[in-house]
Design a protein around this motif. Sequence first.
Motif, PDB file in Angstrom:
ATOM      1  N   GLY A 464       3.053 -11.591  -0.639  1.00  0.00           N
ATOM      2  CA  GLY A 464       2.683 -10.273  -0.129  1.00  0.00           C
ATOM      3  C   GLY A 464       1.456  -9.715  -0.833  1.00  0.00           C
ATOM      4  N   LYS A 465       0.715  -8.847  -0.147  1.00  0.00           N
ATOM      5  CA  LYS A 465      -0.536  -8.299  -0.695  1.00  0.00           C
ATOM      6  C   LYS A 465      -0.532  -6.774  -0.808  1.00  0.00           C
ATOM      7  CE  LYS A 465      -2.368 -12.423  -0.729  1.00  0.00           C
ATOM      8  NZ  LYS A 465      -2.584 -13.136  -2.009  1.00  0.00           N
ATOM      9  N   LEU A 466       0.468  -6.125  -0.267  1.00  0.00           N
ATOM     10  CA  LEU A 466       0.458  -4.657  -0.155  1.00  0.00           C
ATOM     11  C   LEU A 466       0.693  -4.010  -1.523  1.00  0.00           C
ATOM     12  CD1 LEU A 466       0.094  -2.672   2.206  1.00  0.00           C
ATOM     13  CD2 LEU A 466       2.590  -2.557   2.369  1.00  0.00           C
ATOM     14  N   THR A 467      -0.232  -3.113  -1.921  1.00  0.00           N
ATOM     15  CA  THR A 467      -0.093  -2.359  -3.186  1.00  0.00           C
ATOM     16  C   THR A 467      -0.552  -0.920  -2.968  1.00  0.00           C
ATOM     17  OG1 THR A 467      -2.293  -3.083  -3.861  1.00  0.00           O
ATOM     18  CG2 THR A 467      -0.430  -4.391  -4.655  1.00  0.00           C
ATOM     19  N   PRO A 468       0.200  -0.094  -2.242  1.00  0.00           N
ATOM     20  CA  PRO A 468      -0.233   1.284  -1.951  1.00  0.00           C
ATOM     21  C   PRO A 468      -0.274   2.147  -3.214  1.00  0.00           C
ATOM     22  CG  PRO A 468       2.033   0.934  -1.254  1.00  0.00           C
ATOM     23  CD  PRO A 468       1.511  -0.410  -1.651  1.00  0.00           C
ATOM     24  N   ASP A 469      -1.134   3.139  -3.184  1.00  0.00           N
ATOM     25  CA  ASP A 469      -1.261   4.040  -4.336  1.00  0.00           C
ATOM     26  C   ASP A 469      -0.078   4.989  -4.453  1.00  0.00           C
ATOM     27  OD1 ASP A 469      -3.713   2.900  -4.966  1.00  0.00           O
ATOM     28  OD2 ASP A 469      -4.825   4.304  -3.689  1.00  0.00           O
ATOM     29  N   GLN A 470       0.488   5.383  -3.318  1.00  0.00           N
ATOM     30  CA  GLN A 470       1.598   6.328  -3.316  1.00  0.00           C
ATOM     31  C   GLN A 470       2.794   5.723  -2.583  1.00  0.00           C
ATOM     32  OE1 GLN A 470       1.666   9.251  -4.897  1.00  0.00           O
ATOM     33  NE2 GLN A 470      -0.460   9.061  -5.609  1.00  0.00           N
ATOM     34  N   LEU A 471       3.991   5.945  -3.146  1.00  0.00           N
ATOM     35  CA  LEU A 471       5.226   5.500  -2.513  1.00  0.00           C
ATOM     36  C   LEU A 471       6.226   6.640  -2.521  1.00  0.00           C
ATOM     37  CD1 LEU A 471       5.752   1.925  -4.033  1.00  0.00           C
ATOM     38  CD2 LEU A 471       5.259   2.464  -1.651  1.00  0.00           C
ATOM     39  N   GLU A 472       6.972   6.756  -1.437  1.00  0.00           N
ATOM     40  CA  GLU A 472       8.004   7.790  -1.361  1.00  0.00           C
ATOM     41  C   GLU A 472       9.337   7.286  -1.884  1.00  0.00           C
ATOM     42  OE1 GLU A 472       8.303   9.265   2.575  1.00  0.00           O
ATOM     43  OE2 GLU A 472       6.216   9.971   2.679  1.00  0.00           O
TER      44      GLU A 472
END
Length: 719
Positions: A464-472
């Motif tokens: 996987g490549k997803l690394t968002p800055d914000q997570l809920e």
Amino acid sequence: MADNTATIFRKVVALTSAVFVDLSLFYASGFVATYGVFGHLLRLWVFAGLRCLALTAVTLFTLGDFKPVLVRFITAHSVLPAVFETGTSVLYHEESQCGLLADARCWLMCAGASLAAALFWELTIPDSNDEAAGKEKKQKSRVLFMRVLWLYKPYYLMLFGGFVFLSLAVICEMFIPFYTGRVIDILGSNYQPNEFLSALLFMGLYSLGSSMSAGCRGGVLLCAISAFTCRMKVKLFEALTKQEIGFFETIKTGEITSRLSRDTNLMGRTVCLNVNVLLRTFIKTLGMISLMMNLSWKLTFLVLMETPITGLIQSIYDTHYQRLSLAVQDSMARTNDSANEVVSGIRVVRSFNTEKHEARRYNNHLMETHNIKTHRDTVRAIYLLARRLTGLAMQVFILYYGRLFIRRGQMTTGNLVSFILYQSNLGDNIRTLTYIFGDMLNSVGAAGKVFEYLDRKPQVSTEGKLTPDQLEGHISFRHLNFAYPSCPQKTVLKDFSLELKPGKMTALVGPSGEGKSTCVSLLERYYEPQDGEILFDNEPLKSYEHRFLHRKIAVVSQEPVLFSGSIRHNIAYGLDECSLEEIQEAARKANAHDFIQQLEKGYDTEVGESGSQLSKSERQRIAIARALVRKPQVLILDEITSSLDAECENKVQKSLASCPNQTLLVIAHRLKTIENADQIVVVGDGRVQERGTHQELMDMKGNYYKLREKLFTEGNSPQ
């Protein structure tokens, strides 16, 4: 039985007829030579064609059909005298006695040489189904061997240096027997002091050069082997740690440690050393053959007839020895696994008084390994006996014919001594070539097991490549169906759906073995569900980058695992940059800071193997601190409060409540842990049976109410 008897009878008739016809034509050739009907070479080739046609006709008439091996034998047997006489006449302008006359000795010699040639063909170019399968297996071994050589690429310079020293050692070593024979000739004829001293000087120089080059070769190659082995151990360890959890549930620990410790050593040491010996022996063999041809080409051809016989013996030996060597490896892996199980579970062994039983079980494993090794060593002993008998027979032939050549003035005594010295080394070299080539293919059996792990793709993807800055922190289980790889016939979760809301606490309750911990395992991506998916903030869980995901989702299990090292190391485990202040803050939230400060070395205190220097409660709080220091968006507590006292549990709960944006998933049986949860989910038979707050579920008087009565009111009042 009747069919077998008829088959044997036909073969006997075919052999008898073929021998009678061939001998008749062989003696007819001698008769023609006596009366000079044809030219010498023309006669030989005419009768070669006649013998080939006659033997083929007889074989077809008696057997009806025959295998390709017979075609090759008949062809070699028919044309060998003509080929030998033609080569002798063209190269050396001589004619042998077998070319001029015909007798039983010449016929037997030609038959033996033809049989040796046919055996050599069968060993190098098999064509039956079984042999083709064996060839395919050897081809696979060659591919593995080439992969090992390719992995040596960073050390090619050292290998090249070793090859240079190897070549120098071989060249110097080849000339020592030559000057030995020269010294004997000088001593046996008119003694010339200058020639004698010159020969001794060259013998000494060549001996010194051979010894120095051999030593340098060994040192350089050993350095290359050591570096390669370390590199392979690291590569294999990295490959193993990337495998999914299910892999470690199906593969025993002893087998894995055997691959890491033993097979990587075999892969690096045996293969590289075999290449060293193979190249040295090959170069030396070519040089010796050229020198022996100068001394006596006839004796040289006689010596080379030993090669196919040696190859046949070696091929039979390789087949059995490789199979037994692999069996020894597997047996040793099982033995190591048995010992690891006892050492890791020594408390259980002691509590059930099964020390003698485990000793007997370990002894049985050792005896199994011992029996296989004995079988393997017996095969090797028989092989060595056959190999030495073959060499002894060849030496007898050389002495007999060498005496004849000395009488005829075709050799000197010193030349014969040099030839015998060369032949002794050449015989060893030819046997070493066939042995090393087979052993090299055997050694890549260990490489094959290592490559099996290196090439294995994890069943749970980490790409996987997803690394968002914000997570809920929103988690959704959608229609999951899951069975463990070790027990695929038993479905643990069935159409399981659940939602974890951001910043809320969700508690999973239910009887043991109904799927609660399985939810945690799937959320940690230890396994992949067979059907359905898990979403994290509306994105599939597998879409997230592996390291990022496991920093945002942290779990604390009921039986925490600590590693040898300090408390600071265990809390900051896996974090490259983690300050002491962050570690202490996490320890305070886990109610661990006070007891750590009371230790003599504080955060630098060693926890021992698996945390053995700490109590279970202390290990649990360090594990909680290890999870909290990551500041995860989703925190999972898997029945952790069973080892905490009430005061410690209250402090931990207050610390967790101070993180309002954190999604909390709790699996627990203690009422105080779950009654204040925002959502309580009852899991049974792999499905969600009930959900709601504590009061809502109590008012429903369903499964949660019954479970509470059973767990918290039978014999004990709820806490």
